[in-house]
Every structure is written in C-alpha cells, then in structure tokens.
Design an enzyme around this catalytic site. Structure first.
Site, mmCIF file in Angstrom:
data_model
loop_
_atom_site.group_PDB
_atom_site.id
_atom_site.type_symbol
_atom_site.label_atom_id
_atom_site.label_comp_id
_atom_site.label_asym_id
_atom_site.label_seq_id
_atom_site.Cartn_x
_atom_site.Cartn_y
_atom_site.Cartn_z
ATOM 1 N NE ARG A 10 29.331 -13.210 -60.937
ATOM 2 C CZ ARG A 10 30.075 -14.325 -61.025
ATOM 3 N NH1 ARG A 10 30.004 -15.243 -60.091
ATOM 4 N NH2 ARG A 10 30.867 -14.489 -62.041
ATOM 5 C CE LYS B 24 33.259 -9.603 -69.145
ATOM 6 N NZ LYS B 24 32.222 -10.553 -68.697
ATOM 7 N NE ARG C 2 35.063 -17.636 -62.971
ATOM 8 C CZ ARG C 2 34.668 -16.486 -63.506
ATOM 9 N NH1 ARG C 2 35.198 -16.050 -64.634
ATOM 10 N NH2 ARG C 2 33.720 -15.768 -62.959
ATOM 11 N NE ARG D 185 29.712 -6.480 -64.140
ATOM 12 C CZ ARG D 185 30.870 -7.127 -64.268
ATOM 13 N NH1 ARG D 185 31.945 -6.507 -64.660
ATOM 14 N NH2 ARG D 185 30.916 -8.423 -64.031
ATOM 15 N NE ARG E 17 35.321 -14.565 -59.340
ATOM 16 C CZ ARG E 17 35.056 -13.930 -60.471
ATOM 17 N NH1 ARG E 17 35.938 -13.923 -61.442
ATOM 18 N NH2 ARG E 17 33.923 -13.309 -60.623
HETATM 19 P P1 ADP Z 1 32.181 -11.723 -63.908
HETATM 20 O O1 ADP Z 1 32.134 -10.917 -65.159
HETATM 21 O O2 ADP Z 1 32.689 -13.110 -64.119
HETATM 22 O O3 ADP Z 1 30.939 -11.676 -63.097
HETATM 23 P P2 ADP Z 1 34.062 -9.812 -62.785
HETATM 24 O O4 ADP Z 1 35.365 -10.280 -62.269
HETATM 25 O O5 ADP Z 1 34.049 -8.976 -63.996
HETATM 26 O O6 ADP Z 1 33.249 -11.148 -62.953
HETATM 27 O O7 ADP Z 1 33.268 -9.030 -61.639
HETATM 28 C C1 ADP Z 1 33.048 -9.566 -60.361
HETATM 29 C C2 ADP Z 1 32.182 -8.618 -59.520
HETATM 30 O O8 ADP Z 1 32.835 -7.339 -59.361
HETATM 31 C C3 ADP Z 1 30.805 -8.275 -60.100
HETATM 32 O O9 ADP Z 1 29.832 -9.257 -59.809
HETATM 33 C C4 ADP Z 1 30.524 -6.925 -59.397
HETATM 34 O O10 ADP Z 1 30.130 -7.108 -58.061
HETATM 35 C C5 ADP Z 1 31.883 -6.266 -59.375
HETATM 36 N N1 ADP Z 1 32.130 -5.413 -60.568
HETATM 37 C C6 ADP Z 1 33.069 -5.625 -61.522
HETATM 38 N N2 ADP Z 1 33.031 -4.663 -62.460
HETATM 39 C C7 ADP Z 1 32.029 -3.813 -62.104
HETATM 40 C C8 ADP Z 1 31.474 -2.625 -62.670
HETATM 41 N N3 ADP Z 1 31.930 -2.120 -63.823
HETATM 42 N N4 ADP Z 1 30.452 -2.030 -62.023
HETATM 43 C C9 ADP Z 1 29.976 -2.521 -60.871
HETATM 44 N N5 ADP Z 1 30.443 -3.629 -60.283
HETATM 45 C C10 ADP Z 1 31.446 -4.276 -60.883
#
Ligand code: ADP
Length: 190
Positions: free
Chosen positions: A145, A14, A128, A89, A134
């Site tokens: 996750r 994404k 990654r 989400r 990370r």
């Molecule tokens: P990925 O999609 O690779 O898991 P992101 O960078 O999108 O990584 O998100 C990393 C973390 O940030 C998530 O595991 C969560 O803890 C938090 N996060 C991101 N976006 C949201 C959201 N919309 N609602 C709740 N937590 C979020």
C-alpha cells in the site's frame, strides 16, 4: 459549500483527524476506505467488485470510485461542506473530481497534507493491525500500500500545489496537537 481533502500516506492519521474536524465544524466526512469496507461486508455489487483489490492493497479501479463519490455527493441536501479522506488517490480521480465539483458550482478549497516519516507510518499500521485486525494490515500488504501510495497518489501533491491549494502540516505529535495544526488551516476558510 467548503470542501477539504485530507491527504497523506496510509497511517498518517487522516481518518482520526477527519472525524474530529467533521464533528466540530459540522462537515460531512467521506472516507472511501470506510465506504468500501462497508460495501464489502454487506456484499453489495460495489463490494463484490472492490474486494479483490482492497485485500491485496491495490487501488480499486477509478471508474468505480468516481461513481461512488458522485452518488455520495448527490445524496446530501444543502451540505455545509465535505472532508474527503482517502480520495482522490490518482490523477485521474482528481481530474474527474474537479469536473464533478464544478458541475455542482463548488470546488476544493484546501488540501491538507499530513506529513509523517515512513518508519512512523509503518509502525502505526503494524500497531493498528494488532488492534483492528483489518485484513489489509498485514506486513506484506502494508508495504504494498505504501508503494502504491508513492507511485499513484504522491503525484497529487504537485497537482494541488499548482492549483495553490496545498497546505502541509506535521503529522507527528499527539492527536490533539495535530488537530490544532489542522484547525489553524480550516479556520482560514470557516
Ligand atoms: P489506508 O489509507 O490506511 O490505506 P483506506 O481505508 O483509505 O486505508 O483504504 C483502504 C483500501 O481501500 C485501499 O488500499 C484501496 O484498496 C481502497 N481505496 C480506498 N480509497 C480508494 C480510492 N480513492 N481509489 C482506489 N482505491 C481506494
């Protein structure tokens, strides 16, 4: 204003695709994950609250995320449109988001679901982890996750299907191939 959501599990690509499309079509890319990581690094009040969740691979509470998005949306003058990456989400976030956009006299035009098989997603995330380091890319947190994605986020597929906004593309292929598939959808709106 034309607004898109890029949807898919962690590791679907994404972020990579959102950046490319945002550049090409002059849209604003909003990645909730990136905003949170920056907030955590800078130890802002939001970052201090969010840290414990992000590190464990849990979702940050909806209220915090919704406020964060509202602030972002209000911080641009006459934007051409947005790409939301990693948001919404949860169903609660999606409902609040619909209301918020309605107040701004706009809406989501398309949700682009990037489909990638589970094993491919796991491989990409582990890879990654080696490159970016990370803290939420360890094998245990990755598994968690994915589970959180299935439980909390996948129900949004039906939510947007019912609104006739869901578009699905194959996320396996080169970055360029996937980009072309996404552009075919974006071009219907821009
Ligand atoms: P990925 O999609 O690779 O898991 P992101 O960078 O999108 O990584 O998100 C990393 C973390 O940030 C998530 O595991 C969560 O803890 C938090 N996060 C991101 N976006 C949201 C959201 N919309 N609602 C709740 N937590 C979020």
């Amino acid at each position: 204003m034309v607004n898109f959501i890029f949807f898919g599990p962690p590791g679907a690509g994404k972020g990579t695709q959102a950046k490319l499309i945002a550049d090409e079509y002059e849209l604003i890319h909003i990645s909730t994950g990136e905003i949170l990581r920056t907030a955590i690094k800078n130890q802002t009040p939001l970052g201090i609250q969010a840290k414990q969740y992000v590190e464990k691979g849990e979702l940050v509470p909806d209220e915090l995320i919704i406020d964060m998005i509202r602030n972002r949306l209000n911080s641009y003058k006459n934007p051409k449109g947005f790409i939301f990456d990693g948001f919404p989400r949860t169903i609660k976030q999606a409902e609040a988001f619909d209301k918020m956009l309605e107040e701004l006299n706009t809406q989501i035009h398309a949700v682009i679901r990037i489909k990638v098989p589970d094993q491919e997603v796991i491989n990409r995330l582990l890879n990654r982890a080696k490159i970016e380091g990370r803290s939420d890319d360890t094998p245990e947190v990755i598994q968690h996750r994915l589970q959180v994605y299935r439980t909390n986020t996948e129900p949004l597929i039906d939510f947007y299907k019912k609104q006739n906004k869901l578009y699905e593309i194959d996320g396996v292929g080169t970055i360029e191939q996937v980009n072309q598939r996404i552009k075919q959808i974006i071009n219907k709106f821009l």
